[in-house]
Scaffold this motif. Sequence first.
Motif, PDB file in Angstrom:
ATOM      1  N   GLY A   1     -80.666 -47.326 -71.536  1.00 33.38           N
ATOM      2  CA  GLY A   1     -79.899 -46.082 -71.617  1.00 33.38           C
ATOM      3  C   GLY A   1     -78.414 -46.279 -71.395  1.00 33.38           C
ATOM      4  O   GLY A   1     -77.715 -45.327 -71.040  1.00 33.38           O
ATOM      5  N   HIS A   2     -77.921 -47.484 -71.617  1.00 33.16           N
ATOM      6  CA  HIS A   2     -76.488 -47.714 -71.430  1.00 33.16           C
ATOM      7  C   HIS A   2     -75.688 -47.174 -72.603  1.00 33.16           C
ATOM      8  O   HIS A   2     -75.956 -47.528 -73.748  1.00 33.16           O
ATOM      9  N   ILE A   3     -74.701 -46.338 -72.306  1.00 34.27           N
ATOM     10  CA  ILE A   3     -73.844 -45.822 -73.377  1.00 34.27           C
ATOM     11  C   ILE A   3     -72.393 -45.795 -72.908  1.00 34.27           C
ATOM     12  O   ILE A   3     -72.117 -45.877 -71.714  1.00 34.27           O
ATOM     13  N   PHE A   4     -71.493 -45.676 -73.871  1.00 37.14           N
ATOM     14  CA  PHE A   4     -70.084 -45.485 -73.546  1.00 37.14           C
ATOM     15  C   PHE A   4     -69.811 -43.988 -73.460  1.00 37.14           C
ATOM     16  O   PHE A   4     -70.541 -43.179 -74.033  1.00 37.14           O
ATOM     17  N   SER A   5     -68.747 -43.653 -72.767  1.00 36.81           N
ATOM     18  CA  SER A   5     -68.411 -42.254 -72.559  1.00 36.81           C
ATOM     19  C   SER A   5     -68.280 -41.520 -73.899  1.00 36.81           C
ATOM     20  O   SER A   5     -67.664 -42.020 -74.841  1.00 36.81           O
ATOM     21  N   GLY A   6     -68.876 -40.344 -73.985  1.00 35.23           N
ATOM     22  CA  GLY A   6     -68.813 -39.554 -75.222  1.00 35.23           C
ATOM     23  C   GLY A   6     -70.016 -39.769 -76.117  1.00 35.23           C
ATOM     24  O   GLY A   6     -70.290 -38.966 -77.003  1.00 35.23           O
ATOM     25  N   GLU A   7     -70.731 -40.862 -75.891  1.00 34.38           N
ATOM     26  CA  GLU A   7     -71.952 -41.087 -76.656  1.00 34.38           C
ATOM     27  C   GLU A   7     -73.103 -40.340 -75.976  1.00 34.38           C
ATOM     28  O   GLU A   7     -72.953 -39.833 -74.872  1.00 34.38           O
ATOM     29  N   ASN A   8     -74.239 -40.299 -76.655  1.00 37.94           N
ATOM     30  CA  ASN A   8     -75.322 -39.442 -76.191  1.00 37.94           C
ATOM     31  C   ASN A   8     -76.666 -40.062 -76.551  1.00 37.94           C
ATOM     32  O   ASN A   8     -76.778 -40.769 -77.542  1.00 37.94           O
ATOM     33  N   ILE A   9     -77.664 -39.780 -75.734  1.00 39.70           N
ATOM     34  CA  ILE A   9     -79.012 -40.278 -76.039  1.00 39.70           C
ATOM     35  C   ILE A   9     -79.958 -39.092 -76.176  1.00 39.70           C
ATOM     36  O   ILE A   9     -79.952 -38.190 -75.345  1.00 39.70           O
ATOM     37  N   ARG A  10     -80.754 -39.113 -77.234  1.00 43.67           N
ATOM     38  CA  ARG A  10     -81.841 -38.134 -77.354  1.00 43.67           C
ATOM     39  C   ARG A  10     -83.098 -38.845 -76.880  1.00 43.67           C
ATOM     40  O   ARG A  10     -83.372 -39.973 -77.294  1.00 43.67           O
ATOM     41  N   ILE A  11     -83.820 -38.185 -76.010  1.00 44.95           N
ATOM     42  CA  ILE A  11     -84.968 -38.826 -75.382  1.00 44.95           C
ATOM     43  C   ILE A  11     -86.243 -38.077 -75.741  1.00 44.95           C
ATOM     44  O   ILE A  11     -86.305 -36.852 -75.615  1.00 44.95           O
ATOM     45  N   PHE A  12     -87.249 -38.803 -76.225  1.00 43.60           N
ATOM     46  CA  PHE A  12     -88.469 -38.167 -76.732  1.00 43.60           C
ATOM     47  C   PHE A  12     -89.720 -38.636 -75.999  1.00 43.60           C
ATOM     48  O   PHE A  12     -90.440 -39.507 -76.469  1.00 43.60           O
ATOM     49  N   PRO A  13     -90.010 -38.018 -74.865  1.00 43.97           N
ATOM     50  CA  PRO A  13     -91.180 -38.454 -74.079  1.00 43.97           C
ATOM     51  C   PRO A  13     -92.518 -38.229 -74.780  1.00 43.97           C
ATOM     52  O   PRO A  13     -93.496 -38.870 -74.450  1.00 43.97           O
ATOM     53  N   LEU A  14     -92.554 -37.311 -75.766  1.00 45.83           N
ATOM     54  CA  LEU A  14     -93.822 -37.028 -76.447  1.00 45.83           C
ATOM     55  C   LEU A  14     -93.962 -37.818 -77.750  1.00 45.83           C
ATOM     56  O   LEU A  14     -94.815 -37.499 -78.579  1.00 45.83           O
TER      57      LEU A  14
ATOM     58  N   ARG B   1     -70.949 -55.669 -72.941  1.00 46.68           N
ATOM     59  CA  ARG B   1     -69.788 -55.431 -73.800  1.00 46.68           C
ATOM     60  C   ARG B   1     -70.110 -54.432 -74.907  1.00 46.68           C
ATOM     61  O   ARG B   1     -69.260 -53.659 -75.325  1.00 46.68           O
ATOM     62  N   SER B   2     -71.343 -54.459 -75.403  1.00 51.06           N
ATOM     63  CA  SER B   2     -71.697 -53.565 -76.510  1.00 51.06           C
ATOM     64  C   SER B   2     -72.735 -52.515 -76.101  1.00 51.06           C
ATOM     65  O   SER B   2     -72.994 -51.577 -76.843  1.00 51.06           O
ATOM     66  N   ASN B   3     -73.342 -52.699 -74.941  1.00 45.61           N
ATOM     67  CA  ASN B   3     -74.468 -51.871 -74.481  1.00 45.61           C
ATOM     68  C   ASN B   3     -75.725 -52.043 -75.323  1.00 45.61           C
ATOM     69  O   ASN B   3     -76.697 -51.309 -75.159  1.00 45.61           O
ATOM     70  N   GLN B   4     -75.719 -52.986 -76.262  1.00 47.50           N
ATOM     71  CA  GLN B   4     -76.885 -53.178 -77.120  1.00 47.50           C
ATOM     72  C   GLN B   4     -77.951 -54.029 -76.429  1.00 47.50           C
ATOM     73  O   GLN B   4     -77.642 -54.849 -75.563  1.00 47.50           O
TER      74      GLN B   4
END
Lengths: 299, 399
Positions: free
Chosen positions: A169-182, B384-387
């Motif tokens: 779940g690592h992201i940069f600021s402004g990015e977003n994750i959609r999470i689908f537990p089902l 660095r990329s979060n990938q």
Amino acid sequence: MLDALSFLEAQAISIIREAYFQCKNPSILFSGGKDSICMVHLVRKAFFPEAIPFELLHVDTGHNFPETLAFRDRLVAQLHLTLNVQSVVDTLAKNKIPDATGKFPSRNALQSVALLEAIATHGYDACLGGGRRDEEKARAKERLFSFRDLQGNWNPLGQRPEPWNLLNGHIFSGENIRIFPLSNWTELDVWEYIRRENIELPSLYFSHSRLCLQLPDGALMAFNPYIQLDSSDTLVEKKVRFRTIGDMTCTAAIESTAANVDQVIEELKTCMVSERGATRLDDRISDAGMEDRKIKGYF
Amino acid sequence: MQEWKTEKLKVIFKMELVRIFTAGNVDDGKSTLIGRLLLDSNALSTDVIRQVTEQGGGAPNLAFLTDGLRAERSMGITIDVAYAFFRTDRRQFILVDTPGHEEYTRNMFAGASVCDIAIVLMDAHRGMAKQTKKHIEILVSLGIKKVIFAINKMDLVGYQETVFLSHCEQIKAYLNTVSAEFSSWFVPVSALTGASVVFIGESMPWYQGETVFSLVNGLSIEAEGSSEGVIEIQGIGNQTVYAKVLSGVIRPQATLYRYEESVQLPSFFRLGLPASEAEEGTSIAFSLPENLCIQRGQRWSTEKIFPTQALRASLCWMAADEPGPTLALWLSRGTAFHPVILHLPSGIKLNALSEVDLELQEPMDMALSIMENRKEHFILVDPRSNQTVGAGTLINALG
Ligand SMILES: Nc1nc2c(ncn2[C@@H]2O[C@H](COP(=O)(O)OP(=O)(O)O)[C@@H](O)[C@H]2O)c(=O)[nH]1
């Protein structure tokens, strides 16, 4: 060994906990449909005995069934949740985007603009959704943690692999994750879970009499103020229920006498095959397929 | 809002969830086999069957069933995992179909990683392809326990037993060279005619063994787990510890150990309900014990948890660009992300499998039995990329 339903439940709860512990400010995308209702139930179980640590976000097309809104508000009050409603109409007006028009003016496609606005306003870095891989082709491609870039775009080619369901779940600021537990649940699994857990649903999911607009191919649309009637249209009173609940302009009803959860499950078991066969194989052809078919009354 | 209660739970027939994975070279008949499995096991509706029968001019055209997949392939978007769901009277299947193309091996690796049973297809007419070997290698690396080899297109070789047997020998010889430890089954099939897929048929009277379907519906998938109860801390709420059972069974009042410390587990909630035990895969919640520093990523065991810093692992490299020989990354086994230095063999490329050494900045908790069962899986993330740039299994603790 866990039975199938408990396995799916355990997997969903694990994903929900990772959403909470990996992300800074996740929210639950709540539509008032059975999948998001199940998800709220799972989130409760995931953090029990403590309270649900997420806010609910409803992207409101303005075309909701009144039953859905009443159910939503009751659930929010009973569980003392925080609900944020993002109005699609307001977002369209603010951004000078033309509203949907036509006989069935669906705002489905316009929802994403409102969602992005809500994400920015509330600072959500992740949104939990009730999407399932068995629903349609595009959904089937989603990861459990599905990544969105700064523009809110999904890049199906560059998705993060999730071997052993290990989540990044690592992201940069402004990015977003959609999470689908089902993700790995089928429609039948959802109903069997509703039965096992005794989960309350809006009455729309069960057989009731309703005035419907019958389309030339036989599909039934709930008669409602947002659909434009032509002189050639016929209105019929039918025993129906809804299999999915969404925007009233594009959600078709099915003829059904299934009045309770047991009867719905029986009904699904006999026609489940049809849904599977068709959605599994045809929906892969186009992203719009599922929606097209829903309008045509396909269920 | 109604509370959920244990006594309210209706006891319904317990279905088993089985995840199947299909592998094999392009054109060896994967789509056709899946179509055949769905068709002959009654997983398709009459309207769909009618449709494909019209397409096929009288006989069902199974390729048409999976045309959606094919269209995506040619559009270049089925480089990814596809899922199909079907049920029998005792099992629910999630069928994971992955692309045969070499460049998408990392998706195949991820798709296969969670499966109970793999079906590897091979064209009887052509024999083992390079990609078939690669897929077998990946199954070995993933530690898949059960593999069904479907020798397909038997109709093209006159349904001859000798052809089937010689392919089996060839595969077995290859399995030896890669030290495969999984159990294997060999079935001569024709996905096109349906022989030995769901029904045994009459075209191969010399074969009276299992069909592909009877195998996937019948093979035991009971994992031979270890008895050591191990939990991993997922996180802490206000006053609650959230943890997941990684192996064995955990009971309230059990004494759990970590390094030199021990704690008596209080009563807990399992999946939101009070419970007298919790098994592998389930999540539990209990009140935060006093005088103990509990943190996300810690492990507690009924036997022993020890700290490790140097590890050996089998790894699938998943980043496109060629990396340097040492990299600073994060390692996660499901919860916490641990800073790690990775030493890579030179010239490692996308989708390469290799053995590597890992050096953790801080000690990481290990339970020996999990590693011995080859269940100590991890991903590597590039800060660095979060990938996610790699994934694999820890095989040895060096200290
Ligand atoms: N004769 C024969 N042809 C087959 C059989 N199975 C598949 N095929 C054909 O082989 C081709 C490739 O099959 P397909 O299922 O698309 O392979 P995939 O690329 O592995 O999914 C198609 O033309 C099929 O009709 C079989 O058992 N016998």
